[in-house]
Enzyme design. Structure first.
Site, mmCIF file in Angstrom:
data_model
loop_
_atom_site.group_PDB
_atom_site.id
_atom_site.type_symbol
_atom_site.label_atom_id
_atom_site.label_comp_id
_atom_site.label_asym_id
_atom_site.label_seq_id
_atom_site.Cartn_x
_atom_site.Cartn_y
_atom_site.Cartn_z
ATOM 1 N N CYS A 77 -7.857 -1.770 1.524
ATOM 2 C CA CYS A 77 -8.313 -1.639 2.893
ATOM 3 C C CYS A 77 -7.376 -2.371 3.840
ATOM 4 C CB CYS A 77 -9.720 -2.211 3.029
ATOM 5 S SG CYS A 77 -10.906 -1.510 1.846
ATOM 6 N N LEU A 88 -10.473 2.024 2.366
ATOM 7 C CA LEU A 88 -10.047 3.015 1.386
ATOM 8 C C LEU A 88 -11.030 2.923 0.233
ATOM 9 C CD1 LEU A 88 -7.837 5.051 0.404
ATOM 10 C CD2 LEU A 88 -6.762 3.102 -0.732
ATOM 11 N N ASN A 127 -9.829 -6.990 1.798
ATOM 12 C CA ASN A 127 -8.831 -6.017 1.346
ATOM 13 C C ASN A 127 -8.432 -6.413 -0.064
ATOM 14 O OD1 ASN A 127 -6.479 -4.420 0.947
ATOM 15 N ND2 ASN A 127 -5.208 -5.986 1.917
ATOM 16 N N GLU A 152 -9.221 -6.019 -4.635
ATOM 17 C CA GLU A 152 -9.964 -5.547 -5.806
ATOM 18 C C GLU A 152 -10.168 -6.717 -6.753
ATOM 19 O OE1 GLU A 152 -12.003 -2.472 -6.704
ATOM 20 O OE2 GLU A 152 -10.171 -1.850 -5.663
ATOM 21 N N ASP A 212 -17.438 -4.565 -5.625
ATOM 22 C CA ASP A 212 -16.930 -5.922 -5.756
ATOM 23 C C ASP A 212 -17.013 -6.649 -4.418
ATOM 24 O OD1 ASP A 212 -14.978 -4.345 -4.578
ATOM 25 O OD2 ASP A 212 -13.301 -5.334 -5.567
ATOM 26 N N SER A 233 1.325 0.190 -11.923
ATOM 27 C CA SER A 233 2.784 0.111 -11.942
ATOM 28 C C SER A 233 3.238 -1.021 -12.850
ATOM 29 C CB SER A 233 3.284 -0.125 -10.508
ATOM 30 O OG SER A 233 4.609 -0.563 -10.485
ATOM 31 N N GLY A 234 4.492 -0.947 -13.302
ATOM 32 C CA GLY A 234 5.072 -1.997 -14.156
ATOM 33 C C GLY A 234 5.747 -3.106 -13.390
#
Length: 617
Positions: free
Chosen positions: A2, A55, A81, A83, A106, A380-381
């Protein structure tokens, strides 16, 4: 993910001028619409105005923000904003303490954790976040940012106001703020850029809340403090135990970050890092009866122009093919055209509010636009090379002996493109050296560390505090510009803390780059991929790209109204463009050489012009 924004003012009651303050904070939030295109909300109380752009990733119905929760007659308010990857564990602890929950998001867990633990709530969190909470009991605002700065948060103290936003543009949207850059900001752009000093927002008066920092703002003060940092400890595990624990921490981080209520995918380059993430994710999805979606990046006609080198030993495509066959993913190959790569340089500046990593940014911006057509979340790595020692400068003796940022060795290159009068006014080298020395003072060490181990810790810390955050900053802005959330399991703080104390001979087992990581991934990757030599983020080898940059930059230098004339040595830059291409003279890191310097200057000119930046020397 977000976007959050807002401001505090303890000298007046914002509710008394509700319409005026609503208009201002809504404008700050609207500047971040790309970060949260799904919904929005505002909140104004006596001394705080918050805005949120959402989002949707988890609990579409129950995670709306600003989120309010009333306890003992007091209404706590959160804009968030990020997770949390340990939401269930924290929620269960809070339920046992008597709290009730009305959603599965969350967001409610973050707010309730603050109500219970106060500022110590961050000790409970495993995740990525930028958070602002209005505490009605203390009449104060608590702000914090995740431990390695995966999610951004900027602030500014102006007159009686404390302003904050996920991106600089949110602060600039406040009518009281003007974009000004002073000599120290120019030192950031030309001495350190595209990196930024931790805590620096480049614009005069704008700061970044550093990774691992929090702020507590009330009517008496703004207390900004560090709540988490790396700790130096003796490493007592033998090699086999280290491999086992590394594997557990990494795989656990990957699986935790796969939780989502919307479609999820991974970025798959065929390198070790992204292949591990994709392999674990594919197994996880398969157990749920799902097929993992994966994406890879390249450039049109790159196969025609590619030439193997020590820097880029092989193309990605053959290894991507091996991995797709091994994990049976639903894969899509994305290719960017040269013209689009140059076109999106401006979009990359708008996403970042600053000049950045040139085509490294613009290509990711393009690829993310394509991914967003089908997905909202991807893994992603990123961060593996910083914490496992993958870059060449981890093994460069010159770096050990030289007190300078490892990824920016050729400082004379930076000075020679500046106007001589400007260079005389900028404390360029002094500023850069000061940031370097200040960083070394923060390195956690043990009394028992040898001189070599101390230097290894310094190089490791420089990479996590500077280079990694630069790449994470790039990743966040280029992805969120399209409303795409990217998660980075290698950035898990438990993993990085553990690896900080692992001896380098373990990380380079058998004198092999990232030997520890490769041993930790045995059994899940084909050997061809597991033992592939490192190859960095792809770049175009088409000479047409550099020619296009030169043409664009020459046009700018011939425009008498171009704002960059105030800063650069036009004759020197023209002379460089008339010479044979020099791909071996790095401006920054491995990916930015002379062509990318041209692109960087194009971005600087566009940035000064578009933002109407006032230069104050």
């Amino acid at each position: 993910m977000c976007g959050i924004a807002g401001y505090l003012d303890f000298t007046r009651n914002l509710s008394d001028e509700y319409e005026k303050n609503y208009k201002i904070v809504k404008s700050m939030g609207n500047a971040l619409t790309h970060r949260g295109p799904d919904s929005y909300g505002e909140y104004i109380t006596n001394h705080a105005a918050f805005a949120h752009r959402r989002l949707v990733v988890i609990d579409p119905a129950g995670g709306a923000q600003p989120m309010k929760k009333k306890i003992n007659g007091y209404e706590y308010v959160l804009v968030y904003n990020g997770e949390l990857y340990n939401t269930d564990e924290i929620r269960n602890k809070l339920i046992h303490k008597g709290y009730q929950f009305f959603s599965t998001s969350d967001t409610e867990v973050v707010l309730t954790a603050y109500i219970e633990y106060g500022e110590k709530c961050v000790d409970e969190f495993n995740g990525i976040y930028g958070i602002a909470i209005w505490d009605p009991v203390k009449e104060a605002c608590f702000l914090c940012r995740d431990r390695f700065g995966v999610k951004p948060l900027f602030y500014m103290q102006k007159d009686n106001q404390f302003l904050f936003a996920s991106e600089i543009k949110g602060i600039l949207a406040n009518p009281e703020v003007s974009p000004v850059i002073d000599k120290y900001g120019l030192c950031e752009i030309f001495g350190l850029g595209p990196a930024r000093t931790p805590g620096c927002g480049v614009y005069e008066g704008i700061h970044e809340l550093k990774p691992g920092y929090a702020a507590y703002v009330d009517r008496n003060r703004s207390n900004i403090y560090c709540y988490w940092s790396l700790i130096a400890e003796e490493h007592t595990d033998n090699y086999e135990q280290t491999v086992e624990k590394t594997r557990f921490l990494l795989f656990d981080a990957i699986e935790r970050q796969l939780v989502s209520d919307v479609p999820i995918c991974t970025l798959l380059s065929g390198g070790v890092d992204s292949s591990i993430v994709s392999a674990v994710a594919a197994n996880y999805q398969r157990k749920k009866g799902l097929t993992l979606d994966t994406y890879s990046f390249d450039f049109v006609d790159n196969k025609k122009y590619f030439k193997a080198s020590n820097f880029q030993p092989s193309e990605d495509r053959p290894y991507v093919d091996i991995m797709v066959n091994a994990i049976r993913s639903n894969h899509k190959y994305l290719e960017c055209e040269t013209v689009k790569l140059a076109e999106y340089l401006k979009d990359a500046v708008l996403a970042k509010d600053l000049p950045g990593m040139a085509d490294v940014d613009s290509s990711l911006f393009y690829f993310c636009r394509e991914i967003k057509k089908n997905h909202t979340v991807c893994l992603s790595g990123e961060c593996a090379d910083e914490v496992f020692g993958g870059y060449p400068w981890f093994r460069d003796k010159e770096i050990y002996d030289r007190n300078a940022f490892p990824w920016s060795k050729n400082f004379d290159f930076r000075k020679e493109i500046l106007d001589e009068d400007v260079l005389e006014q900028l404390p360029l080298e002094e500023y850069v050296n000061e940031q370097y020395e200040n960083t070394l003072k923060l390195v956690a060490k043990l009394e028992s560390d040898s001189k070599e181990v101390r230097r290894q810790r310094e190089i490791s810390y420089l990479n996590t505090a500077w280079f990694m955050t630069t790449l994470l900053d790039r990743k966040d802005r280029m992805t969120m510009a399209s409303g795409l959330e990217v998660r980075v399991p290698f950035g898990d703080h438990r993993l990085i803390q553990y690896l900080y104390n692992v001896p380098w001979e373990y990380k380079y087992r058998r004198q092999e780059v990232k030997g520890l990581l490769r041993d930790s991934a045995k059994g899940i990757l084909p050997d061809e991929v597991l033992y592939r030599k490192k190859s960095p983020y792809p770049k175009t080898y088409d000479p047409a790209y550099e020619n296009l940059l030169k043409k664009t930059l020459k046009g700018i230098l011939r425009d008498p109204d171009a704002p960059i004339h105030q800063l650069v040595n036009e004759a020197r830059i023209e002379a460089l463009m008339n010479q044979e291409s020099d791909l071996g003279r790095p401006w920054f890191g491995q990916l930015m050489a002379t062509p990318q310097m041209y692109a960087y200057l194009i971005e600087i000119n566009f940035w000064l012009e578009h933002y109407d930046v006032q230069i104050k020397l």
